[in-house]
Design a protein around this motif. Sequence first.
Motif, mmCIF file in Angstrom:
data_model
loop_
_atom_site.group_PDB
_atom_site.id
_atom_site.type_symbol
_atom_site.label_atom_id
_atom_site.label_comp_id
_atom_site.label_asym_id
_atom_site.label_seq_id
_atom_site.Cartn_x
_atom_site.Cartn_y
_atom_site.Cartn_z
ATOM 1 N N GLY B 14 1.076 -1.070 0.065
ATOM 2 C CA GLY B 14 -0.115 0.148 -0.194
ATOM 3 C C GLY B 14 0.911 1.305 0.026
ATOM 4 O O GLY B 14 0.695 2.200 -0.515
ATOM 5 N N ILE B 15 1.809 1.463 1.348
ATOM 6 C CA ILE B 15 2.788 2.420 0.369
ATOM 7 C C ILE B 15 3.592 2.516 -0.353
ATOM 8 O O ILE B 15 3.247 3.894 -0.890
ATOM 9 N N VAL B 16 3.930 1.741 -1.079
ATOM 10 C CA VAL B 16 5.065 1.999 -2.038
ATOM 11 C C VAL B 16 3.938 2.072 -3.079
ATOM 12 O O VAL B 16 4.094 3.096 -3.996
ATOM 13 N N THR B 17 2.348 1.718 -3.364
ATOM 14 C CA THR B 17 1.917 2.223 -4.569
ATOM 15 C C THR B 17 1.645 3.159 -4.263
ATOM 16 O O THR B 17 1.413 3.847 -5.586
ATOM 17 N N VAL B 18 0.772 4.079 -2.612
ATOM 18 C CA VAL B 18 0.759 5.516 -3.298
ATOM 19 C C VAL B 18 1.637 6.479 -3.706
ATOM 20 O O VAL B 18 1.792 6.915 -4.212
#
Lengths: 106, 144
Positions: B14-18
Amino acid sequence: MQQSQAQMSYGAPPPQVRGQATNTLAILSLISGIIGLFACLCGLLTVPAVAGLVMGFIALKKVQETGEKGREMAIAGMVTGGLGLLLFIGWVIFYVILRMGGGSHF
Amino acid sequence: MKLRQYIYLVSSIGIVTVLSLMYRYVTATTESVYIAGHQFNFECLFKKTTGIPCPGCWGTRSFILALHGDFWAALQLNPIGVIFLLSLVVLVILQLVFLASSLGYFQRTASVLRRFIEPKPIAILAYAVVAMGLGHWLFEIIPH
């Protein structure tokens, strides 16, 4: 008598593992408190500061009850959240005084 | 996999995608933030009412500039943006190392990292970050 027999047949209760994990609420309280401190004046973003303060209180109680790690983090969450809330209250008082004095044109 | 491992994996992804989406679609200059080419207008209520910036002012611009590699400009605007970005990167690395160690890899690295991740040093680090952020804010608002 019956209780002691039951204990003998099943053996002694297993020792409780204490102080192993860090309390999750303490971690969340710290994160919330820091975000709240820097966001509290930007608008109505006081929610993280209040959440940090409340979660810090709850985490501190839980840490004392269960013996988990995270006391320092819970205190830090309470301090940062409380500081954010104080800044917000100070700003609101300042704004109200400014409005009452008629010194503001906002 | 256990629940904690799922949380580490989903959170890291999630963090990497955002961050990737922000890197692709959000840009900033020292004056403004642009989302997909459109100027993002958000005025801080504290600055609007008092005329002085709040401790979080320019934090978004600082974060976006740091994400695009302009660390010096980001630090000059507000160090909180840079610290927030670095915290997210460290969080992803820690989660992936602990996930790998629970699956049997990087166990030595994870045990070394666990020694440093204690509540007391983290709390001290948090106080240092807050002191730095508030110090920077006071330096900005006090006329000199």
